[in-house]
Enzyme design. Structure first.
Site, mmCIF file in Angstrom:
data_model
loop_
_atom_site.group_PDB
_atom_site.id
_atom_site.type_symbol
_atom_site.label_atom_id
_atom_site.label_comp_id
_atom_site.label_asym_id
_atom_site.label_seq_id
_atom_site.Cartn_x
_atom_site.Cartn_y
_atom_site.Cartn_z
ATOM 1 N N LYS A 53 17.865 27.095 14.029
ATOM 2 C CA LYS A 53 18.740 27.529 15.130
ATOM 3 C C LYS A 53 19.698 26.411 15.539
ATOM 4 O O LYS A 53 20.910 26.615 15.631
ATOM 5 C CB LYS A 53 17.895 27.950 16.358
ATOM 6 C CG LYS A 53 16.879 29.042 16.041
ATOM 7 C CD LYS A 53 16.079 29.437 17.268
ATOM 8 C CE LYS A 53 15.140 28.367 17.825
ATOM 9 N NZ LYS A 53 14.032 27.992 16.921
ATOM 10 N N ARG A 128 12.689 33.737 25.027
ATOM 11 C CA ARG A 128 11.519 33.469 24.188
ATOM 12 C C ARG A 128 10.322 34.313 24.579
ATOM 13 O O ARG A 128 9.258 34.172 23.991
ATOM 14 C CB ARG A 128 11.137 32.018 24.420
ATOM 15 C CG ARG A 128 11.225 31.144 23.228
ATOM 16 C CD ARG A 128 10.887 29.762 23.773
ATOM 17 N NE ARG A 128 10.437 28.906 22.728
ATOM 18 C CZ ARG A 128 11.227 28.069 22.072
ATOM 19 N NH1 ARG A 128 12.495 28.002 22.346
ATOM 20 N NH2 ARG A 128 10.725 27.294 21.148
ATOM 21 N N ARG A 167 11.767 16.682 10.062
ATOM 22 C CA ARG A 167 12.981 16.612 10.887
ATOM 23 C C ARG A 167 13.104 15.251 11.580
ATOM 24 O O ARG A 167 12.135 14.675 12.045
ATOM 25 C CB ARG A 167 12.957 17.698 11.969
ATOM 26 C CG ARG A 167 14.093 17.497 12.985
ATOM 27 C CD ARG A 167 14.300 18.675 13.898
ATOM 28 N NE ARG A 167 13.089 19.134 14.528
ATOM 29 C CZ ARG A 167 12.980 20.311 15.149
ATOM 30 N NH1 ARG A 167 13.986 21.147 15.172
ATOM 31 N NH2 ARG A 167 11.842 20.646 15.699
ATOM 32 N N ARG A 195 10.871 14.115 17.096
ATOM 33 C CA ARG A 195 10.528 14.751 18.367
ATOM 34 C C ARG A 195 9.026 14.679 18.623
ATOM 35 O O ARG A 195 8.231 14.763 17.695
ATOM 36 C CB ARG A 195 10.966 16.216 18.344
ATOM 37 C CG ARG A 195 12.309 16.445 18.982
ATOM 38 C CD ARG A 195 12.859 17.816 18.771
ATOM 39 N NE ARG A 195 11.953 18.923 19.076
ATOM 40 C CZ ARG A 195 12.310 20.207 18.994
ATOM 41 N NH1 ARG A 195 13.534 20.522 18.640
ATOM 42 N NH2 ARG A 195 11.448 21.154 19.263
ATOM 43 N N ARG A 206 2.870 25.968 18.065
ATOM 44 C CA ARG A 206 4.169 26.581 18.404
ATOM 45 C C ARG A 206 4.389 27.869 17.614
ATOM 46 O O ARG A 206 4.944 28.840 18.126
ATOM 47 C CB ARG A 206 5.309 25.585 18.119
ATOM 48 C CG ARG A 206 5.451 24.536 19.227
ATOM 49 C CD ARG A 206 6.138 23.274 18.744
ATOM 50 N NE ARG A 206 7.519 23.462 18.342
ATOM 51 C CZ ARG A 206 8.203 22.572 17.630
ATOM 52 N NH1 ARG A 206 7.628 21.435 17.239
ATOM 53 N NH2 ARG A 206 9.450 22.805 17.300
HETATM 54 P P1 AP5 Z 1 16.473 22.950 13.357
HETATM 55 O O1 AP5 Z 1 17.847 23.461 13.191
HETATM 56 O O2 AP5 Z 1 16.267 21.759 14.210
HETATM 57 O O3 AP5 Z 1 15.494 24.159 13.798
HETATM 58 P P2 AP5 Z 1 15.332 24.930 15.174
HETATM 59 O O4 AP5 Z 1 15.265 26.375 14.857
HETATM 60 O O5 AP5 Z 1 16.346 24.492 16.160
HETATM 61 O O6 AP5 Z 1 13.877 24.429 15.545
HETATM 62 P P3 AP5 Z 1 13.255 23.882 16.903
HETATM 63 O O7 AP5 Z 1 12.015 23.163 16.547
HETATM 64 O O8 AP5 Z 1 14.286 23.160 17.690
HETATM 65 O O9 AP5 Z 1 12.896 25.219 17.602
HETATM 66 P P4 AP5 Z 1 11.894 25.393 18.724
HETATM 67 O O10 AP5 Z 1 12.211 26.773 19.127
HETATM 68 O O11 AP5 Z 1 10.499 25.126 18.393
HETATM 69 O O12 AP5 Z 1 12.249 24.195 19.731
HETATM 70 P P5 AP5 Z 1 13.033 24.169 21.102
HETATM 71 O O13 AP5 Z 1 13.691 22.880 21.203
HETATM 72 O O14 AP5 Z 1 13.801 25.402 21.282
HETATM 73 O O15 AP5 Z 1 15.895 22.685 11.890
HETATM 74 C C1 AP5 Z 1 14.592 22.183 11.679
HETATM 75 C C2 AP5 Z 1 14.587 21.238 10.482
HETATM 76 O O16 AP5 Z 1 14.858 21.963 9.286
HETATM 77 C C3 AP5 Z 1 15.615 20.119 10.528
HETATM 78 O O17 AP5 Z 1 15.070 18.969 9.985
HETATM 79 C C4 AP5 Z 1 16.778 20.637 9.660
HETATM 80 O O18 AP5 Z 1 17.506 19.587 9.075
HETATM 81 C C5 AP5 Z 1 16.026 21.456 8.634
HETATM 82 N N1 AP5 Z 1 16.772 22.628 8.174
HETATM 83 C C6 AP5 Z 1 17.485 23.482 8.939
HETATM 84 N N2 AP5 Z 1 18.019 24.463 8.192
HETATM 85 C C7 AP5 Z 1 17.603 24.212 6.911
HETATM 86 C C8 AP5 Z 1 17.829 24.874 5.660
HETATM 87 N N3 AP5 Z 1 18.568 25.976 5.578
HETATM 88 N N4 AP5 Z 1 17.251 24.345 4.552
HETATM 89 C C9 AP5 Z 1 16.490 23.223 4.625
HETATM 90 N N5 AP5 Z 1 16.264 22.546 5.777
HETATM 91 C C10 AP5 Z 1 16.814 23.043 6.902
HETATM 92 O O19 AP5 Z 1 11.819 24.222 22.149
HETATM 93 C C11 AP5 Z 1 10.903 23.167 22.266
HETATM 94 C C12 AP5 Z 1 9.908 23.475 23.381
HETATM 95 O O20 AP5 Z 1 10.607 23.609 24.629
HETATM 96 C C13 AP5 Z 1 9.111 24.771 23.240
HETATM 97 O O21 AP5 Z 1 7.965 24.603 22.445
HETATM 98 C C14 AP5 Z 1 8.783 25.068 24.709
HETATM 99 O O22 AP5 Z 1 7.706 24.281 25.168
HETATM 100 C C15 AP5 Z 1 10.036 24.621 25.447
HETATM 101 N N6 AP5 Z 1 11.005 25.716 25.593
HETATM 102 C C16 AP5 Z 1 12.251 25.775 25.046
HETATM 103 N N7 AP5 Z 1 12.848 26.924 25.359
HETATM 104 C C17 AP5 Z 1 11.975 27.625 26.114
HETATM 105 C C18 AP5 Z 1 12.012 28.903 26.715
HETATM 106 N N8 AP5 Z 1 13.073 29.711 26.589
HETATM 107 N N9 AP5 Z 1 10.919 29.320 27.414
HETATM 108 C C19 AP5 Z 1 9.844 28.524 27.552
HETATM 109 N N10 AP5 Z 1 9.751 27.317 26.997
HETATM 110 C C20 AP5 Z 1 10.802 26.852 26.282
HETATM 111 MG MG MG Z 2 16.288 23.423 17.986
#
Ligand code: AP5
Ligand code: MG
Length: 249
Positions: A53, A128, A167, A195, A206
């Site tokens: 994402k 989410r 990552r 992270r 997760r």
């Molecule tokens: P990346 O693009 O970073 O993936 P992402 O989908 O953004 O993954 P996240 O881990 O950020 O998602 P998340 O939903 O767990 O975390 P968030 O920060 O939202 O890519 C990942 C890796 O893969 C990278 O190394 C990249 O280079 C590689 N990659 C990407 N595309 C690729 C491809 N096509 N091929 C190969 N490699 C590739 O949330 C974190 C925490 O915050 C949650 O656990 C929760 O506690 C809290 N939180 C956030 N939002 C909420 C909410 N709405 N409600 C409640 N709690 C929340």
């Molecule tokens: Mg992200």
């Protein structure tokens, strides 16, 4: 009123645009800046942790000049600033649990009303839970907007674990890398960090939370016919291409 708007903002547009413009205005799909017409794009990037994402959002904000609203990034910002909210959120995030709906809903409601969201926005990591999606519908109604498309990135669990454990994020530029799939070219290795929630144990938690609480959000939007699925296991550029095709349909 269409005439006035047209005159005021788009007097340089060719005449044959007027008819199209009227339709667009009726459907509330344009916003005005002097002499420029924008197609509003209110998008949700949906997918499991590590689905890509954040990576895709960075490409789309460059192309469309609309902001990425990542609740994860906002919460990590609060943690870095050691705010009371950050301290509260950190405990939950480190365990791979969700932060409360009330907190994230409030953050998003305020953010969506900032001026840079006028042309559109990309929500990343929100909503989410179904309760968040319901609240988002209410917020959008209140501010006279609507979600246009939900782009769902599909990636298998095995691939996700590999992606997340590899990552690294730049402390300097905020860019997202992967030690194997997307290594940095111009940045120094010492500027990269991992992270706090990017270890195998937390990723598994997760993923479980995603399957239980977040996956049902997709059905919520399927009922509204807004979901477009994209194969997230492809290379970065092909995914971006697929998303752009969907957005410009
Ligand atoms: P990346 O693009 O970073 O993936 P992402 O989908 O953004 O993954 P996240 O881990 O950020 O998602 P998340 O939903 O767990 O975390 P968030 O920060 O939202 O890519 C990942 C890796 O893969 C990278 O190394 C990249 O280079 C590689 N990659 C990407 N595309 C690729 C491809 N096509 N091929 C190969 N490699 C590739 O949330 C974190 C925490 O915050 C949650 O656990 C929760 O506690 C809290 N939180 C956030 N939002 C909420 C909410 N709405 N409600 C409640 N709690 C929340
Ligand atoms: Mg992200």
């Amino acid at each position: 009123s269409v005439k006035i708007l047209y005159k005021k903002h788009n007097s340089n547009l060719p005449k044959n645009m007027v008819k199209l413009l009227k339709i667009e205005i009726k459907e509330r799909r344009v916003c005005f800046q002097p002499n420029i017409l924008w197609k509003i794009m209110n998008i949700i990037l949906f997918g499991a942790p590590g689905a890509g994402k954040g990576t895709q959002a960075k490409e789309l904000i460059k192309k469309y000049e609309i902001p990425q609203i990542s609740t994860g990034d906002i919460l990590r910002g609060a943690i870095a600033n050691k705010t009371p909210l950050g301290l509260e959120a950190k405990k939950l995030m480190d365990q791979g649990q969700l932060v409360s709906d009330e907190i994230v809903n409030g953050l998003v409601e305020a953010r969506l009303q900032e001026a840079d969201c006028e042309k559109g926005f990309i929500l990343d990591g929100f909503p989410r839970t179904v309760a968040q999606a319901e609240e988002l519908d209410k917020i959008m109604k209140k501010i006279g907007k609507e979600i246009d498309k939900v782009i769902a990135l599909e990636v298998s669990d095995d691939e996700i674990i590999e992606r997340i454990t590899g990552r690294r994020v730049s402390k300097v530029t905020g860019k997202i890398y992967h030690i194997k799939y997307n290594p940095p070219v111009d940045e120094k290795l010492e500027d990269l960090e991992q992270r706090a929630d990017d270890n195998e144990e937390t990723v598994k938690k997760r993923l479980a939370v995603y399957n239980e609480q977040t996956a049902p959000v997709l059905d919520f939007y399927k009922k509204q016919n807004k979901v477009y699925e994209v194969d997230g296991a492809q290379g970065l550029e092909n995914i971006t291409k697929d998303i752009i095709e969907i957005l410009e349909k």
